[in-house]
Every structure is written in C-alpha cells, then in structure tokens.
Write a protein that holds these residues in place. Structure first.
Motif, mmCIF file in Angstrom:
data_model
loop_
_atom_site.group_PDB
_atom_site.id
_atom_site.type_symbol
_atom_site.label_atom_id
_atom_site.label_comp_id
_atom_site.label_asym_id
_atom_site.label_seq_id
_atom_site.Cartn_x
_atom_site.Cartn_y
_atom_site.Cartn_z
ATOM 1 N N LEU A 216 0.833 -1.205 0.000
ATOM 2 C CA LEU A 216 0.000 0.000 0.000
ATOM 3 C C LEU A 216 0.869 1.258 0.000
ATOM 4 N N SER A 220 0.899 3.898 -2.972
ATOM 5 C CA SER A 220 0.582 5.307 -2.691
ATOM 6 C C SER A 220 1.686 6.211 -3.196
ATOM 7 N N ILE A 323 -5.164 -0.093 -4.658
ATOM 8 C CA ILE A 323 -5.157 0.458 -3.294
ATOM 9 C C ILE A 323 -6.481 0.170 -2.588
ATOM 10 N N GLU A 327 -6.844 -1.947 0.811
ATOM 11 C CA GLU A 327 -7.475 -1.405 2.014
ATOM 12 C C GLU A 327 -8.610 -2.299 2.511
ATOM 13 N N ASP A 328 -9.397 -2.853 1.557
ATOM 14 C CA ASP A 328 -10.468 -3.779 1.961
ATOM 15 C C ASP A 328 -9.892 -5.030 2.630
ATOM 16 N N GLU A 331 -8.637 -4.265 6.079
ATOM 17 C CA GLU A 331 -9.728 -4.136 7.054
ATOM 18 C C GLU A 331 -10.193 -5.519 7.527
#
Length: 504
Positions: A216, A220, A323, A327-328, A331
């Motif tokens: 990530l 980014s 990304i 992120e999913d 989580e």
C-alpha cells in the motif's frame, strides 16, 4: 465339739433314707436319660481357599473382596432362615416331628458349625463345616450340601463382582465416547464458524498484513508520482498551446490494456501466457491506431502527449483500484487479527476439555481391557477359588451324647438335692433337741438333761417305715420314669429340651 459331731451324725443317719431316695432318684433319671437319648453323629468337611492359578504380576484380578470377606458372606448366606429350612426339609432332618419353622431354624443353627481359620502369606484360609444328626448319612449329606453351596456361592460372588466391574467400564467407555464425539463436533463447528480468525493462522495474517502495508505504501508513492507526472505533462501541453483532446475509444481501450498489463506484471513474470496475450493485444491495437502518411506528421506533439497521458491515466486507475482492494483486505485482516485472541482462548478451553475426556477415555479403555481379562479368568475358574480338601463321609462312631457324663451328672444332681434337703430341714427345724438349744432359747443353763428314750416297738416301726419308703422309692422311680416317657414326653426329647434350657 464331739457332741455336735455325734448329733449331726445321728441326724444324718436319721434322714439317710430320704436322702438316699433323692440320690437314687437323680441317679435313675440320669441313667434313664443316658440310655434313652439317641446317639448323635457329627460329619465334617474342610475347604481351602486356593490362590489364583495365573500370577498376579501378569494379570491383576478385578475381584478385590478378600477370601475372609468372601467366606464371611458365604457363611451369612448359608445360615439364613430360608436356606436352613430348605435343607432340613430336603433331607428330612425333623421328619415325623411337629415343629414350627422357627424351631427348625434354631435347631439347624445349633447343629451346624462353621469355623474359619484365616491364613497369611504362608498359609491359606481354611473353612470347616460340621453338622450333627441322629443319622450319620443325613449328617454327611447335609455337610456335602453345604460344601456344594459354598463352592457355587464363592464362584458366583467372584464372577458377579468381575462382571459388574466389566459392565461398569463398558458403560464408562460408551459414555466417554459419546462425550468425545460431542466435544469433537463442538471444536469442528467452532473452527468452521471462525475459520478466518483461527490462532494457528495468526502468523500468516500478520505477515500478510505487513506485506499489504508495504504494498500500500509503495502504491501510494507510485500514485503520487504518476499524478505529479500527469500534472507536468498537462502543464507542458498547455504552455505550448496544445489542446488536450478527449480520448478516443481506441485510446481508452489501449489504456485499459496497459493497466491490465501492469497489474499482471506485478503478479506474473514475462513468460506468463496472460502477459504475452496482453502485450500482443496492445501491439495490435497500437498498430491499428498508428496514423498513415501526412496525418501522423501533421501533429506529432499532440500524438506524443496523448499517448503519455493515456498511459499515465491507465496506471493511475490501476493503482487506485489496487489500493482500494488492499485497504479492503487490510480491514478484513485487522478484524480477524483482533478476534483471534478471543478465539484462541475459547478454542483452548474446548481443546482442554477434549484432552481431559480423551485421557479419561484412554484410562477407561485400559481398565475395560483389564476387567475383561479378569472376567474371563473368573469365568474359567483360573482365579482365587474355594476347593474341597476333604468331603464329609458318614461317621462310624457317634460323637455324642456323653452317656457317662449324663449318668454321673444325674448322680451328682441327686446328691446335691439330698444335701439341700438335709440343710433346709435343719434350718427350718426350730425344735429343742439339745441342751444348747435350751440355753439359746431360754437363756438358762440346765443342771441335767434327760434324753428321750424310744421304745423298742417305735424303733422297729420307724425302721420298717424307712425300709418301706426306700423300697417304694426303688420301685416308684422306674415306674414314674416309664410313665413320664410313655404318657407325657419321651425322655430323649425331654433331655434335649433340658440341655437346650441349660445352653448345652
């Protein structure tokens, strides 16, 4: 002193006939009882508690009741009211006699003797059973009946105890097996319900989280770089007066394919078929989009900016999508990581319960095996058992009664009765017969005493009456005994009741 001796001697001679009658009466009764009491025969048998035929070091017996305890239980069962009455009726011990069940039970108990000698490590336990009866055959048969009952009871006690032990462990194994199945199903259901947050995969999730965080961060950074490059290109095109037209469908398709190629290269190598297919599609599309002749030469700056911006847009779109996916996934991983400690505690509790039941189950299975072997040993008669050393046989000689003792007892009873008669008559007689009686009674000392002079006729009459009394007693005693035996109660039964009353 001499006068007192002469007085009592004369008194003894005077009462001699009555005392002699009493002595004769007691002696006659004793002799009659000794002659009329039927003989008693006592038969006996011996039993031995043998050790197990299989060494205890090889097989542990499941029967924990000691030999002494077993024999005590057997003795209590033998001496029960129902068993005693059944044996007496079976062999006709009191046949022809009218006796109540209580009397039969009491009589059988008194005739039966059971003696146990406890052994130690060097000596075995021995039991002796005796029975006394008027018939030697019946005495022997009843003792052998008792011996058979002891053998069967001993085997039954040991077999029942071994079978009950085996049945207990069978039920325990079945119960623990069902408990194991339930606990195993509970563990499987828990793992299935929490398969994404199990403690054994926690290390993988942590490593995966670290990798995703690094990816990530890299994406980014790349996204920021691409956006900066696009902004510069747009700035350069604006400064040079080149308008940025909208992308054609072919350019959009080319940007999409390049984005897919970049995504595939992040996962696969150059030799992967998908990578090769995407490169071929991109080359084919670029070939079809390449302008011919003067059209391409007319605006080269426009074409170069369009291509670069389209490529950057495709890469930006891919990085944004990647990304979002990262992120999913992060989580989901974070929730699983946070839930894992709680699941570990619950899973440890379920596993601990399962392990405890498993240990109990293993012990129960081992004990069941031992119990089954012990049961087989007892059923085959290879364990500790009661064996007969000597069975009862009909005795040749009576064991009782002691006729001499009974006759002698009658004589001494008559003599004691005569002595009591002599003493009581002397104590109850308050007549004045000696000078000392005058002194004691009146408190005066006589100067002289005149003795009573009995006439010759009175002496003869007294002697005749004494003789008649003695002869009558000699004749009346046997007749009285015969009448008692004939019309009231046989002397043997009378003697038995007398002996029972005396506790003999």
């Amino acid at each position: 002193m001499n006068s007192d001796v002469k007085f009592y001697l004369a008194l003894f001679m005077k009462r001699m006939p009555v005392m002699l009658v009493l002595v004769l009466l007691g002696t006659a009764i004793g002799i009659a009882m000794a002659l009329t009491i039927p003989p008693r025969y006592s038969a006996g048998a011996r039993l031995l508690v043998e050790n197990a035929q299989i060494p205890g070091e090889m097989v542990v017996s499941t029967v924990q009741t000691s030999a002494d305890k077993q024999l005590q239980i057997i003795e209590e069962r033998l001496m029960t009211r129902a068993n005693m009455i059944d044996v007496a009726n079976k062999y006709g011990v009191f046949k022809g006699e009218e006796m109540r069940p209580d009397q039969i039970f009491d009589a059988m108990q008194k005739r039966t003797g059971i003696f146990v000698w406890s052994g130690d490590r060097q000596r075995n336990t021995v039991m002796e059973i005796t029975f006394e009866d008027e018939s030697p055959e019946i005495a022997a048969d009843i003792v052998n009946e008792f011996v058979t009952l002891v053998e069967s009871e001993s085997a039954e006690i040991r077999q029942n105890e071994a079978m009950e032990t085996a049945e207990f462990f069978e039920s325990e194994v079945a119960r623990l097996s069902e408990d194991l199945s339930r606990k195993s199903a509970a563990i499987v259901a828990f793992k299935e319900a929490n398969k994404d947050a199990l403690p054994e995969e926690q290390l993988y999730r942590l490593n995966r989280q670290t990798q995703l965080l690094e990816r990530l961060s890299l994406n980014s950074r790349d996204l920021a770089t691409l956006r900066e490059q696009r902004n510069r290109l747009v700035s350069v095109g604006t400064a040079s007066g080149v308008n940025q037209p909208a992308l054609t469908p072919e350019q959009q398709q080319l940007a999409t394919l390049r984005s897919q190629l970049n995504g595939a290269l992040s996962v696969y190598s150059e030799s992967n078929p998908r990578v090769k297919m995407l490169r071929a599609q991109i080359e084919q599309l670029e070939e079809s989009m390449r302008p011919a002749g003067d059209a391409a030469k007319s605006d080269p700056m426009q074409n170069m900016l369009d291509i670069q911006i389209a490529d950057i847009d495709a890469r930006i779109s891919f990085l944004e999508g990647d990304i979002a996916k990262i992120e999913d996934e992060l989580e989901v991983l974070q929730k699983a990581i946070e839930k894992t400690p709680e699941n570990a505690i619950r899973l440890d509790a379920l596993t601990r319960d399962y392990d405890n039941v498993q240990t109990q189950y293993n012990q129960a299975v081992a004990s069941l095996g031992t119990a089954k072997v012990g049961e087989s040993i007892e059923v085959q008669g290879r364990g500790e058992r009661v064996s007969v050393i000597e069975r009862a046989i009909a005795p040749n000689r009576p064991s009782g009664p002691n006729r001499k003792l009974i006759a002698g007892g009658g004589f001494f009873a008559g003599a004691a009765l005569a002595a009591v008669f002599f003493v009581l008559t002397e104590l109850l007689n308050r007549a004045v017969r000696r000078p000392v009686d005058l002194t004691r009674g009146l408190g005066v000392q006589p100067l002289a005493t005149i003795p009573f002079i009995e006439k010759e006729a009175d002496i003869k009459r007294r002697r005749t009456m004494n003789t008649i009394l003695v002869l009558g007693a000699i004749l009346a005693i046997p007749l009285g005994i015969w009448a008692l035996h004939t019309y009231y109660l046989p002397l043997d039964l009378l003697a038995e009741r007398a002996l029972e009353a005396m506790g003999l």
